[in-house]
Design a protein around this motif. Structure first.
Motif, PDB file in Angstrom:
ATOM      1  N   ASP A   1       0.812  -1.213   0.000  1.00 47.41           N
ATOM      2  CA  ASP A   1       0.000   0.000   0.000  1.00 47.41           C
ATOM      3  C   ASP A   1       0.850   1.270   0.000  1.00 47.41           C
ATOM      4  OD1 ASP A   1      -2.196  -1.644   0.116  1.00 47.41           O
ATOM      5  OD2 ASP A   1      -2.596  -1.303   2.240  1.00 47.41           O
ATOM      6  N   GLU A   2       2.014   1.235   0.671  1.00 47.27           N
ATOM      7  CA  GLU A   2       2.828   2.444   0.801  1.00 47.27           C
ATOM      8  C   GLU A   2       3.251   2.989  -0.564  1.00 47.27           C
ATOM      9  OE1 GLU A   2       4.302   5.450   3.214  1.00 47.27           O
ATOM     10  OE2 GLU A   2       3.063   3.716   3.727  1.00 47.27           O
ATOM     11  N   ALA A   3       3.564   2.107  -1.494  1.00 45.46           N
ATOM     12  CA  ALA A   3       4.052   2.533  -2.804  1.00 45.46           C
ATOM     13  C   ALA A   3       2.995   3.266  -3.611  1.00 45.46           C
ATOM     14  CB  ALA A   3       4.559   1.323  -3.591  1.00 45.46           C
ATOM     15  N   ARG A   4       1.734   2.897  -3.418  1.00 44.79           N
ATOM     16  CA  ARG A   4       0.679   3.526  -4.219  1.00 44.79           C
ATOM     17  C   ARG A   4      -0.101   4.565  -3.426  1.00 44.79           C
ATOM     18  NH1 ARG A   4      -2.050  -2.299  -4.510  1.00 44.79           N
ATOM     19  NH2 ARG A   4      -3.075  -2.399  -2.478  1.00 44.79           N
ATOM     20  N   GLY A   5       0.223   4.718  -2.150  1.00 49.98           N
ATOM     21  CA  GLY A   5      -0.466   5.678  -1.313  1.00 49.98           C
ATOM     22  C   GLY A   5       0.410   6.843  -0.905  1.00 49.98           C
ATOM     23  N   ALA A   6       0.959   6.781   0.304  1.00 45.77           N
ATOM     24  CA  ALA A   6       1.724   7.902   0.850  1.00 45.77           C
ATOM     25  C   ALA A   6       2.928   8.261  -0.006  1.00 45.77           C
ATOM     26  CB  ALA A   6       2.164   7.584   2.274  1.00 45.77           C
ATOM     27  N   PHE A   7       3.640   7.258  -0.515  1.00 46.47           N
ATOM     28  CA  PHE A   7       4.820   7.582  -1.317  1.00 46.47           C
ATOM     29  C   PHE A   7       4.436   8.378  -2.558  1.00 46.47           C
ATOM     30  CE2 PHE A   7       7.781   7.030  -4.757  1.00 46.47           C
ATOM     31  CZ  PHE A   7       8.984   7.361  -4.157  1.00 46.47           C
TER      32      PHE A   7
ATOM     33  N   ARG B   1      12.607  11.939 -11.176  1.00 42.16           N
ATOM     34  CA  ARG B   1      13.489  10.795 -10.964  1.00 42.16           C
ATOM     35  C   ARG B   1      13.886  10.782  -9.483  1.00 42.16           C
ATOM     36  NH1 ARG B   1      15.130   6.731 -14.333  1.00 42.16           N
ATOM     37  NH2 ARG B   1      17.356   7.161 -14.250  1.00 42.16           N
ATOM     38  N   PHE B   2      14.161   9.595  -8.943  1.00 44.40           N
ATOM     39  CA  PHE B   2      14.547   9.478  -7.540  1.00 44.40           C
ATOM     40  C   PHE B   2      15.270   8.155  -7.320  1.00 44.40           C
ATOM     41  CE2 PHE B   2      10.296   7.692  -7.989  1.00 44.40           C
ATOM     42  CZ  PHE B   2      10.441   6.455  -7.390  1.00 44.40           C
ATOM     43  N   VAL B   3      15.939   8.061  -6.177  1.00 45.65           N
ATOM     44  CA  VAL B   3      16.530   6.817  -5.689  1.00 45.65           C
ATOM     45  C   VAL B   3      15.743   6.419  -4.451  1.00 45.65           C
ATOM     46  CG1 VAL B   3      18.576   5.727  -4.687  1.00 45.65           C
ATOM     47  CG2 VAL B   3      18.826   7.374  -6.571  1.00 45.65           C
ATOM     48  N   ALA B   4      15.248   5.190  -4.390  1.00 50.11           N
ATOM     49  CA  ALA B   4      14.501   4.697  -3.232  1.00 50.11           C
ATOM     50  C   ALA B   4      15.451   3.975  -2.283  1.00 50.11           C
ATOM     51  CB  ALA B   4      13.390   3.759  -3.677  1.00 50.11           C
ATOM     52  N   LEU B   5      15.487   4.411  -1.024  1.00 46.52           N
ATOM     53  CA  LEU B   5      16.353   3.799  -0.007  1.00 46.52           C
ATOM     54  C   LEU B   5      15.512   3.478   1.212  1.00 46.52           C
ATOM     55  CD1 LEU B   5      19.871   5.111   1.141  1.00 46.52           C
ATOM     56  CD2 LEU B   5      18.248   4.034   2.699  1.00 46.52           C
TER      57      LEU B   5
ATOM     58  N   ALA C   1      10.501   0.126  -0.291  1.00 47.95           N
ATOM     59  CA  ALA C   1      11.318   0.677  -1.372  1.00 47.95           C
ATOM     60  C   ALA C   1      11.301  -0.247  -2.585  1.00 47.95           C
ATOM     61  CB  ALA C   1      12.744   0.907  -0.887  1.00 47.95           C
ATOM     62  N   VAL C   2      11.295  -1.563  -2.345  1.00 48.83           N
ATOM     63  CA  VAL C   2      11.181  -2.527  -3.444  1.00 48.83           C
ATOM     64  C   VAL C   2       9.854  -2.329  -4.174  1.00 48.83           C
ATOM     65  CG1 VAL C   2      10.914  -4.978  -4.016  1.00 48.83           C
ATOM     66  CG2 VAL C   2      12.720  -4.252  -2.432  1.00 48.83           C
ATOM     67  N   GLU C   3       8.776  -2.205  -3.417  1.00 49.02           N
ATOM     68  CA  GLU C   3       7.467  -1.980  -4.022  1.00 49.02           C
ATOM     69  C   GLU C   3       7.445  -0.664  -4.801  1.00 49.02           C
ATOM     70  OE1 GLU C   3       4.911  -3.934  -4.175  1.00 49.02           O
ATOM     71  OE2 GLU C   3       5.098  -5.392  -2.547  1.00 49.02           O
ATOM     72  N   VAL C   4       8.081   0.361  -4.265  1.00 49.53           N
ATOM     73  CA  VAL C   4       8.155   1.658  -4.935  1.00 49.53           C
ATOM     74  C   VAL C   4       8.894   1.528  -6.261  1.00 49.53           C
ATOM     75  CG1 VAL C   4       9.326   3.899  -4.818  1.00 49.53           C
ATOM     76  CG2 VAL C   4       7.928   3.130  -2.898  1.00 49.53           C
ATOM     77  N   ALA C   5      10.051   0.854  -6.245  1.00 50.22           N
ATOM     78  CA  ALA C   5      10.851   0.697  -7.460  1.00 50.22           C
ATOM     79  C   ALA C   5      10.078  -0.061  -8.530  1.00 50.22           C
ATOM     80  CB  ALA C   5      12.154  -0.019  -7.142  1.00 50.22           C
ATOM     81  N   GLY C   6       9.311  -1.065  -8.118  1.00 46.70           N
ATOM     82  CA  GLY C   6       8.533  -1.836  -9.071  1.00 46.70           C
ATOM     83  C   GLY C   6       7.337  -1.094  -9.608  1.00 46.70           C
TER      84      GLY C   6
ATOM     85  N   CYS D   1      12.304   5.475 -10.972  1.00 49.99           N
ATOM     86  CA  CYS D   1      13.239   5.029  -9.936  1.00 49.99           C
ATOM     87  C   CYS D   1      14.611   4.741 -10.553  1.00 49.99           C
ATOM     88  CB  CYS D   1      12.711   3.783  -9.230  1.00 49.99           C
ATOM     89  SG  CYS D   1      13.654   3.351  -7.746  1.00 49.99           S
ATOM     90  N   GLU D   2      15.550   5.607 -10.278  1.00 49.60           N
ATOM     91  CA  GLU D   2      16.909   5.499 -10.823  1.00 49.60           C
ATOM     92  C   GLU D   2      17.663   4.325 -10.223  1.00 49.60           C
ATOM     93  OE1 GLU D   2      20.953   8.058 -10.152  1.00 49.60           O
ATOM     94  OE2 GLU D   2      19.160   9.195 -10.682  1.00 49.60           O
ATOM     95  N   ALA D   3      17.441   4.068  -8.951  1.00 55.10           N
ATOM     96  CA  ALA D   3      18.139   2.986  -8.263  1.00 55.10           C
ATOM     97  C   ALA D   3      17.391   2.629  -6.996  1.00 55.10           C
ATOM     98  CB  ALA D   3      19.576   3.387  -7.931  1.00 55.10           C
ATOM     99  N   LEU D   4      17.643   1.422  -6.509  1.00 60.35           N
ATOM    100  CA  LEU D   4      17.034   0.902  -5.283  1.00 60.35           C
ATOM    101  C   LEU D   4      18.132   0.487  -4.318  1.00 60.35           C
ATOM    102  CD1 LEU D   4      14.740  -0.414  -3.534  1.00 60.35           C
ATOM    103  CD2 LEU D   4      15.010  -2.453  -4.985  1.00 60.35           C
ATOM    104  N   ILE D   5      18.022   0.937  -3.077  1.00 59.31           N
ATOM    105  CA  ILE D   5      18.973   0.549  -2.028  1.00 59.31           C
ATOM    106  C   ILE D   5      18.162   0.043  -0.839  1.00 59.31           C
ATOM    107  CG2 ILE D   5      20.822   1.294  -0.484  1.00 59.31           C
ATOM    108  CD1 ILE D   5      21.301   3.634  -2.499  1.00 59.31           C
ATOM    109  N   THR D   6      18.410  -1.193  -0.426  1.00 57.32           N
ATOM    110  CA  THR D   6      17.763  -1.722   0.770  1.00 57.32           C
ATOM    111  C   THR D   6      18.810  -1.898   1.861  1.00 57.32           C
ATOM    112  OG1 THR D   6      18.021  -4.069   0.182  1.00 57.32           O
ATOM    113  CG2 THR D   6      16.060  -2.933  -0.639  1.00 57.32           C
ATOM    114  N   VAL D   7      18.425  -1.599   3.088  1.00 58.43           N
ATOM    115  CA  VAL D   7      19.323  -1.709   4.240  1.00 58.43           C
ATOM    116  C   VAL D   7      18.613  -2.532   5.308  1.00 58.43           C
ATOM    117  CG1 VAL D   7      20.639  -0.461   6.000  1.00 58.43           C
ATOM    118  CG2 VAL D   7      20.318   0.560   3.717  1.00 58.43           C
ATOM    119  N   ALA D   8      19.164  -3.696   5.630  1.00 58.11           N
ATOM    120  CA  ALA D   8      18.587  -4.572   6.660  1.00 58.11           C
ATOM    121  C   ALA D   8      17.135  -4.926   6.346  1.00 58.11           C
ATOM    122  CB  ALA D   8      18.687  -3.909   8.038  1.00 58.11           C
ATOM    123  N   ALA D   9      16.827  -5.107   5.068  1.00 55.95           N
ATOM    124  CA  ALA D   9      15.452  -5.375   4.655  1.00 55.95           C
ATOM    125  C   ALA D   9      15.105  -6.852   4.758  1.00 55.95           C
ATOM    126  CB  ALA D   9      15.239  -4.898   3.221  1.00 55.95           C
ATOM    127  N   GLN D  10      13.813  -7.120   4.924  1.00 54.57           N
ATOM    128  CA  GLN D  10      13.308  -8.494   4.902  1.00 54.57           C
ATOM    129  C   GLN D  10      12.665  -8.754   3.540  1.00 54.57           C
ATOM    130  OE1 GLN D  10      11.960  -6.322   7.408  1.00 54.57           O
ATOM    131  NE2 GLN D  10      13.525  -6.797   8.898  1.00 54.57           N
TER     132      GLN D  10
END
Length: 269
Positions: A89-95, A106-110, A119-124, A130-139
Motif C-alpha cells: 500500500d505504501e508505494a501507491r499511497g503515501a509515497f 526521478r529518484f533513488v529509493a532507499l 522501497a522494493v514496491e516503490v521501485a517496481g 526510480c533510478e536505483a534501489l537501495i535496501t538496508v537490513a530489509a526483509q
C-alpha cells in the motif's frame, strides 16, 4: 559547518491525514543526481534517522528526502488498524503523495528494514522514475529469526518504562506503532509472505546491504533481493554490524551507498 546541507520541513496533505516530511539540500546549487527518498522501519520516523540524512546528503551531493508514515512520528494517526497489505500500500499511497509534492521526476529509493520492502514496491511501481534501489537490513521473506527478534523487542517495550522510548518519538501513537509491527508480522497472512513478486518488477540497479549480526534477518535476505530483481543487483554484508547500520556503522554504510551511486552502470541507466 560551511558545507552543512540546508534542511526544511514540510506538511503533506493526503486523503488519510497529513504527512510530516523533511528535505536536506546540499549547499551546491547544481547538486548532481536524483534525490534519495528514505523509507523508515516499523518503529521509525524522521527523528530516528538521527543525522544520517544530513551526512548522506553531504557525502553524496544529492538531496535527501524523508517522511514519517501515517501513524508514525509527527505524521497524523493512521485511520484504523494497519492492514496486512501495508507494505504494498505504501508505494501507491503515501509515497505517491510525497513524490507529487516534491515533483520528483526521478529518484533513488532507499529503505531500512520494512522500509526496504516498501522501497522494493516503490521501485517496481515507478520503474521509469526510480533510478536505483537501495535496501538496508530489509526483509524479503518471513523467517524464524525475524519473528523471534520481534518478540524479543516486544518484551523490552512492554517492560515497565519501555513504552516511554517509543512515546518520545510517536507520542500517543506509540501503542499503535508497536501493535502494528508485532501483530502484522505474527499474523496468519504474513506466515508465507515474500517480496518475490515485487522484486520481479524491479528493473533499476539494486544494492542490498545487511549487517552480518542482524537479529531480524539472515544473510539470505539480501541475497534473495539481489537474486530476484530483474535489473543489475548486488548484495553486501556489513561486518560487525546488526540491524541499524545507519547508527552502528554510518561511515561504512554511507561509503557503500556513495560508491554504488557512482558506479558506471548506474550512471548509464
Amino acid at each position: 559547518m560551511a558545507d552543512q546541507p540546508r534542511v526544511r520541513e514540510y506538511r503533506i496533505e493526503t486523503p488519510n491525514g497529513a504527512l510530516h516530511a523533511a528535505r536536506w539540500t546540499p549547499m551546491a546549487a547544481d547538486a548532481p543526481g536524483s534525490p534519495l527518498v528514505l523509507l523508515h522501519d516499523s518503529l521509525g520516523c524522521i527523528a530516528l534517522w538521527r543525522d544520517f540524512p544530513e551526512r548522506l546528503a553531504r557525502a553524496s551531493g544529492r538531496e535527501v528526502i524523508a517522511y514519517d508514515r501515517l501513524g508514525h512520528g509527527r505524521s497524523a494517526p493512521h485511520p484504523g488498524p494497519q492492514p496486512t497489505s501495508f507494505i504494498t500500500d505504501e508505494a501507491r499511497g503515501a509515497f505517491t503523495a510525497v513524490r507529487a509534492h516534491f515533483d520528483l521526476e526521478r529518484f533513488v529509493a532507499l529503505g531500512h528494514s520494512v522500509g526496504g520492502g516498501m522501497a522494493v514496491e516503490v521501485a517496481g511501481r515507478h520503474p521509469a522514475a526510480c533510478e536505483a534501489l537501495i535496501t538496508v537490513a530489509a526483509q524479503a521473506f518471513n523467517e524464524p529469526r525475524t519473528l523471534a527478534g520481534i518478540r524479543e523487542a516486544e518484551r523490552g517495550f512492554t517492560a515497565p518504562g519501555g513504552m516511554q522510548r517509543l512515546a518520545r518519538y510517536h507520542g500517543d501513537k506509540a501503542d499503535w506503532v508497536l501493535r502494528a509491527w508485532v501483530d502484522n508480522w505474527h499474523s496468519e497472512a504474513f506466515r508465507d509472505w515474500t517480496l518475490d513478486a515485487a522484486l520481479a518488477r524491479v528493473t533499476c540497479p539494486t544494492l542490498a546491504l545487511h549487517g552480518e549480526n542482524d537479529d531480524y534477518g539472515s544473510a539470505e535476505q539480501p541475497a534473495r533481493i539481489a537474486a530476484l530483481t530483474a535489473g543489475p543487483a548486488e548484495s553486501r554484508l556489513l561486518s560487525d554490524c546488526g540491524h541499524l547500520p545507519h547508527r552502528e556503522c554510518p561511515e561504512r554504510l554511507i561509503a557503500a551507498i556513495v560508491d554504488f551511486l557512482s558506479a558506471d552502470f548506474l550512471a548509464a541507466s
